[in-house]
Design an enzyme around this catalytic site. Structure first.
Site, PDB file in Angstrom:
ATOM      1  N   ASP A 327      -7.939 -12.899   0.389  1.00 32.27           N
ATOM      2  CA  ASP A 327      -6.894 -11.617   0.248  1.00 32.27           C
ATOM      3  C   ASP A 327      -6.580 -11.645  -1.160  1.00 32.27           C
ATOM      4  O   ASP A 327      -5.964 -12.806  -1.522  1.00 32.27           O
ATOM      5  CB  ASP A 327      -5.874 -11.486   1.350  1.00 32.27           C
ATOM      6  CG  ASP A 327      -4.919 -10.362   1.198  1.00 32.27           C
ATOM      7  OD1 ASP A 327      -5.296  -9.479   1.542  1.00 32.27           O
ATOM      8  OD2 ASP A 327      -3.759 -10.546   0.930  1.00 32.27           O
ATOM      9  N   GLU A 356     -11.177  -9.990  -2.345  1.00 32.83           N
ATOM     10  CA  GLU A 356     -10.667  -8.862  -3.155  1.00 32.83           C
ATOM     11  C   GLU A 356     -10.447  -9.022  -4.630  1.00 32.83           C
ATOM     12  O   GLU A 356      -9.670  -9.860  -4.842  1.00 32.83           O
ATOM     13  CB  GLU A 356      -9.341  -8.356  -2.569  1.00 32.83           C
ATOM     14  CG  GLU A 356      -9.423  -7.619  -1.128  1.00 32.83           C
ATOM     15  CD  GLU A 356      -8.023  -7.262  -0.714  1.00 32.83           C
ATOM     16  OE1 GLU A 356      -7.926  -6.043  -0.273  1.00 32.83           O
ATOM     17  OE2 GLU A 356      -7.109  -8.086  -0.629  1.00 32.83           O
TER      18      GLU A 356
END
Ligand code: CA
Length: 636
Positions: A327, A356
């Protein structure tokens, strides 16, 4: 002599952060790291609730690790640690590397890890995998996947839901694990399943929902998904049962990890034992906030980096996890990601790493050293989500515009960029390559964030008929599934899920988040299209050539009459694919398009909203018609 001493030194295992509690039948050893504490003490509790405890002083070694050992069999007892610095005692914490905890994670638990293994665990094997571009990831949340009354699954919202086989929807179609097998995906990515803070584990019957991006104990499974959050062993065993059952079904398991921030600072072990060290600070001493959640961790600090490396390795070894989705990976520095990759390679090089490649706000660290998307090529075999192909196909989440698949041809080049897997291709004709190899480009259009696909098309193509919207849906997902990158779909898109227009459902009720199993029959045409497209991808190596060099050699884009038509040609595949060549025509307009294709006789794999890996019929060059908002896929 010197050489002999050096060799001896290498045989001594360095102290690891993960060695906080090493259980033995006759004594348990405790080790905690703090460079700033003047004193540290351990408290042992007989139960999770009792206020009575025994205190043990810890002794510091030369490397700032504090040790003690406690005699007797501590199995079933609980512990916390606290430290004394700058004139005061910190709050108690379960330590930064607790492996088992009490309900809501307040105290760490002493468990015998050998007793957490389900039967047959020693024989558990990761399913075979050749290349990262072969994979199709299916992202889901344990509640989304199971809570519907039509799911046919008994252990709704629990780890054990993914151990049930033979489950059926109310209409008698396969659900649960059997559904995933039938769909043909290779990996399940589960939204956060480490212990997080936003669900009260003592009031689970209320059925509260949260995505779980608020870590408390990084190395313990979340109690809310356990059948008994009060039993520290149950959740550990149940995750292993889930992994074991998925592996038996030929499916690998990816864990969503959130090392970039913690639930809060004061209440989290990272913040309590060694204040400030694990976080980045602004120049005025306040906590930096690249996560948008109030803090950002400092992977560039040696022990935070070690913590991350040891944590992923622990999950990979102890729980047989097959991949990690990071994340807000852009908050971490590149060197940490490279070290994570190297450490996992020693366990199994087929373990996936991607994330990400962005942050919520600018992190307090030099951008050129962060794991941002544009630097992906500097982190070999670490992938990043491609907002390029996402925005090009369906439009950006920051507006309600259409994308290529819904009639806006402005994104044509960026779709092509995604089809080649984000590499340097044709002198940057489609955009600056940011992946070194196509596996570093995660091709996707939707995930838990933002609108799901149906809702996205509803808001951007409002006024179109349902038939047209379903065509756009299939066309958009086709763009993902024929990409040379690693492919990723949001669970439930194959069942035409809707979140009723909610684009951030992180704490919406199950009624919004659960996937509609009844749609498997109702929208069976869509489901069957997804299933066949996955089969087509998996049957044709031409869609997953696996290296930038092969993509440059075999992929070309043929001239088309319109900006709304892409003709993607994968050629000279003798020895690579059962087909000599593949032609994909993507028509992102409301008009039927006509195009010339290379000479030859072709099997039609997809056409006019239908797909079949065995073929829908045959066609010969030179000219072919492509129906509105649809893909035609041909194999020669
Ligand atoms: Ca929790």
């Amino acid at each position: 002599m010197l050489t002999a001493i050096a060799a001896m030194a290498c045989t001594v295992k360095p102290t690891q952060l993960e060695d906080e509690c090493l259980y033995g039948k006759n004594k348990t050893m405790f080790t905690f790291w703090s460079p700033v504490a003047e004193q540290m003490e351990l408290r042992i509790y007989d139960s999770a609730e009792t206020e009575d405890f025994e205190t043990y002083a810890l002794k510091k070694d030369d490397n700032n690790f504090w040790h003690t050992s406690v005699k007797g069999d501590l199995f079933g007892k609980y512990y916390t640690v606290r430290s004394y610095q700058t004139g005061e005692w910190s709050e108690e914490s379960p330590g930064i590397f607790a492996k088992a905890v009490s309900v809501n994670g307040a105290r760490a638990a002493v468990v015998d890890m050998s007793k957490t293994n389900p039967d047959g665990w020693a024989d558990d094997k990761r399913p075979a995998m050749n290349d990262s571009t072969d994979i199709v990831v299916y992202e889901t949340h344990l509640r989304d996947f199971t809570m519907s009354p039509n799911s046919g699954i008994d252990h709704k919202g629990k780890f054990l839901a993914l151990t049930e086989t033979g489950t059926k929807t109310a209409d008698g179609l396969a659900s649960g694990i059997d559904h995933l097998k039938e769909l043909g995906i290779t990996h399940v990515q589960i939204l956060p399943m480490f212990d997080y803070g936003s669900i009260d584990e003592t009031t689970l019957s209320k059925g509260n929902y949260n995505w779980g991006y608020d870590p408390i104990n990084y190395n313990v499974p979340e109690g809310g998904y356990s059948t008994d959050p009060y039993d520290p062993t149950a959740r550990i065993k149940e995750v292993k049962q889930m992994v074991q059952a998925l592996h038996a079904a030929g499916i690998r398991v990816v864990m969503d990890v959130v090392y970039n921030h913690t639930y809060n600072v004061a209440g989290c072990a990272l913040g309590r034992v060694v204040p400030q060290y694990f976080y980045r600070l602004n120049s005025d001493g306040s906590y930096a906030n690249g996560s948008g959640c109030g803090n950002e961790t400092a992977s560039d600090h040696e022990m935070m980096r070690r913590f991350m490396v040891e944590s992923v390795c622990y999950w990979a070894r102890e729980y047989h996890i097959d991949g990690f989705r990071f994340d807000l990976m852009g908050i971490h520095d590149q060197e940490t990601m490279r070290q994570i990759r190297a450490a996992l390679d020693k366990i199994d090089p087929t373990i996936l790493t991607y994330g990400e490649g962005w942050a919520a706000m600018a992190p307090a660290y030099p951008e050129e050293d962060l794991a941002m998307k544009r630097w992906t090529w500097k982190m070999p075999r670490v992938g990043a989500f491609s907002d390029d192909i996402r925005n090009a196909l369906i439009g950006s989440p920051f507006d309600h515009e259409r994308g290529f698949a819904s009639g806006n041809s402005a994104g044509k080049n960026a779709v092509c960029f995604g089809l080649v897997g984000g590499i340097d291709y044709s002198d940057g004709k489609f955009g600056d390559g940011w992946s070194g190899e196509p596996m570093q480009h995660v091709s996707y259009i939707t995930c838990h964030d933002n609108y799901c696909l149906r809702d996205r098309i509803d808001v951007s193509a409002a006024g179109e008929s349902e038939d047209t919207k379903l065509r756009m849906n299939k066309l958009a997902q086709t763009g993902v599934l024929v990409s040379q990158g690693m492919t990723f779909i949001y669970g439930g898109e194959e069942l035409y899920r809707t979140k009723l227009g909610i684009d951030n459902s992180y704490q919406s009720p199950d009624s919004i988040n659960t996937i509609p199993w009844e749609n498997k029959l109702k929208y069976n045409d869509l489901y069957e299209y997804y299933r066949q497209m996955i089969r087509i991808r998996r049957q044709h190596k031409g869609f997953r050539l696996g290296s930038a060099e092969l993509v440059r050699r075999h992929v070309e884009f043929l001239p088309s009459q319109s900006e709304a038509l892409i003709i993607y040609h994968i050629k000279d595949l003798e020895g690579i694919d059962s087909a000599k060549s593949l032609v994909v025509l993507l028509n992102g307009s409301a008009e039927t398009m006509e195009a010339d294709i290379p000479a030859g006789d072709y099997t039609i794999l997809a056409q006019d909203g239908k797909a079949n890996a065995e073929g829908l019929g045959h066609i010969s060059s030179p000219s072919i018609k492509v129906a509105p908002y649809s893909a035609t896929i041909l194999a020669q």
